[in-house]
Design a protein around this motif. Sequence first.
Motif, PDB file in Angstrom:
ATOM      1  N   UNK A   1       0.849  -1.189   0.000  1.00 25.86           N
ATOM      2  CA  UNK A   1       0.000   0.000   0.000  1.00 25.86           C
ATOM      3  C   UNK A   1       0.886   1.240   0.000  1.00 25.86           C
ATOM      4  N   UNK A   2       0.266   2.387  -0.104  1.00 23.46           N
ATOM      5  CA  UNK A   2       1.024   3.642  -0.091  1.00 23.46           C
ATOM      6  C   UNK A   2       1.726   3.829   1.247  1.00 23.46           C
ATOM      7  N   UNK A   3       1.207   3.206   2.313  1.00 23.80           N
ATOM      8  CA  UNK A   3       1.894   3.261   3.608  1.00 23.80           C
ATOM      9  C   UNK A   3       3.286   2.644   3.515  1.00 23.80           C
ATOM     10  N   UNK A   4       3.385   1.517   2.851  1.00 26.35           N
ATOM     11  CA  UNK A   4       4.674   0.842   2.706  1.00 26.35           C
ATOM     12  C   UNK A   4       5.664   1.720   1.951  1.00 26.35           C
ATOM     13  N   UNK A   5       5.172   2.379   0.890  1.00 24.48           N
ATOM     14  CA  UNK A   5       6.067   3.217   0.100  1.00 24.48           C
ATOM     15  C   UNK A   5       6.497   4.470   0.845  1.00 24.48           C
ATOM     16  N   UNK A   6       5.562   5.096   1.562  1.00 23.81           N
ATOM     17  CA  UNK A   6       5.935   6.283   2.335  1.00 23.81           C
ATOM     18  C   UNK A   6       6.911   5.915   3.449  1.00 23.81           C
ATOM     19  N   UNK A  51      10.702   6.396 -15.678  1.00 24.50           N
ATOM     20  CA  UNK A  51      10.709   7.318 -14.544  1.00 24.50           C
ATOM     21  C   UNK A  51      11.300   6.618 -13.325  1.00 24.50           C
ATOM     22  N   UNK A  52      12.052   7.398 -12.510  1.00 31.42           N
ATOM     23  CA  UNK A  52      12.657   6.828 -11.316  1.00 31.42           C
ATOM     24  C   UNK A  52      12.825   7.903 -10.246  1.00 31.42           C
ATOM     25  N   UNK A  53      13.638   7.604  -9.242  1.00 36.23           N
ATOM     26  CA  UNK A  53      13.788   8.508  -8.095  1.00 36.23           C
ATOM     27  C   UNK A  53      14.417   9.842  -8.463  1.00 36.23           C
ATOM     28  N   UNK A  88       5.695   9.227  -4.727  1.00 36.85           N
ATOM     29  CA  UNK A  88       6.033   8.552  -3.474  1.00 36.85           C
ATOM     30  C   UNK A  88       6.513   7.135  -3.756  1.00 36.85           C
ATOM     31  N   UNK A  89       5.845   6.456  -4.670  1.00 31.09           N
ATOM     32  CA  UNK A  89       6.245   5.090  -5.016  1.00 31.09           C
ATOM     33  C   UNK A  89       7.635   5.051  -5.638  1.00 31.09           C
TER      34      UNK A  89
END
Length: 547
Positions: free
Chosen positions: A25-30, A235-237, A261-262
């Motif tokens: 989930x977005x929680x894991x990525x954040x 696309x990347x960081x 965020x991902x």
Amino acid sequence: MEFDAVLIPSRRAHSIAKGFWHDRTINDDLDACVATCPDKLALTAVQAESGKVTRFTYRELSNMADRVALGLTKLGVGQNDIVACQLPNWWQFTITYLACSRIGAVMNPLMHIFRERELSFMLKHGEAKVLIIPQTFRGFDYEKMVNEIKPSLPDLKHVVVVNGAGANSFEALLSGPAWEKESNATAVLTQHRPGPDDVTQLIYTSGTTGEPKGVMHTANTVMANIIPYAARLHLDANDVVLMASPMAHQTGFMYGLMMPIMLKSSAVLLDVWEPLRAIDLIRHEGATFTMASTPFLTDLAKNVEESGKKVPTLRTFLCAGAPIPGPLVEQARSVLGTKIVSAWGMTENGAVTLIELNDPDERAFTTDGLPLPGVELKVVNDDGAVLPAGEAGKLYVRSCSNFGGYLKRAHLNGTDAEGWFDTGDLARLDAQGYVRITGRSKDVIIRGGENIPVVEIESLLYRHPAIAMAAIVAYPDERLGERACAVVVLKPGQSLDLPALVDYLKAQKIALQYIPEKLEIRDAMPATPSGKIQKFKLREILRDEKR
């Protein structure tokens, strides 16, 4: 709220086995961003009217998300409760979604153009417990509007006002107090975190049924789209994503809020599209990627050419929502030095197709792209038989990012037992698998990337005392792609002009963007023997008259 996302369970085993669903989930990525790059700039939000710029590192973004999440719990928001958010591209929008994700609440993004009519339906249908709004934006008083409709919304317990002056302000209720320092903060923030198959987003889409439909998405369905989308675009960081498309649309939500965020990259939000300001932001923030509808690209190329201000960092502009004219692609490539990527998608799926970065430029204006990994397309005739390459018919999609269903409207899900979703579009596939949208079997007009709910507007026109028959059809527009024209037959002895029609529709409290910008009065409508209005003939008439 009880969610009926019936399209999820049957796809799980296959989607996991194929690697399409990532079970995060977005929680894991954040959390991963905070662990690996806490001091990296995560978000820059620009308010055009005030010129105010707000910035967050990933550490600050996470801390504020926790704070607002705890504030929402103090308003009684719990697991599976709906938090509606009618904000422009402000930092509070991003934070609200992240906060909802911390506590298992579901965010319902609402376009800031919605007025009483649209808002009342969506808030009631979605049973929103909290609504977050600006006090004012672009001269409109949102708090006054919501106070007028609130008595008809029994589920709505709290209205939270960004930049408000009272006790119900976002600042007083959510972002101000340091709730995260309370002794039980960690327990509250972790006990109801959603799973990857839980509904995380409820977003409404205009259709042909006369009312909006609530699209339900999970972390698995949206991330199954974002991950291959970012990979195809390389696309990347290291990227900086400029997002001026509204985050209340999937374009802004998935690729301006979630994707950075991902990727552990940086996002730059602009709340009002101003081409010269966008140029300055690209130059100052080093933006490398953006996604928007055709009018944005037209404006950007025109203003870069006229101002002489170059945008050398902008590598890619993904353009969707309407066909891209060939001369515009050529101009944009020459003036911006940017790769123009065409795409096609839906609220129900995200971006389904897009061209490859190494494709010839003409692919951007002759096709709408190639399916992403995990996506299958087929074009069929009226009998359901699959058509060969080059022949146009009804477009069906089977995708790992297909939505979970329409809230309380499972009978409208349009998905068969084999997972094929009826897009309502007409298209053809070429021999290489590239798709070209050729028309719409559904009765929707797309004005600058914004869907106009034709059936709803027509029903209002039929209530006008002067109108006997009415049809809303598209007419071509160089900048917006399409605009809406009201074609009417008047009752005997009646008269009507466009200003009077506009005043009538404004009084119905609909979004201003939905109001037709042209009025055609006819003695009769072209119709089938059964009496059905032949809109394709009306569109042909308007096109011929424009020439």
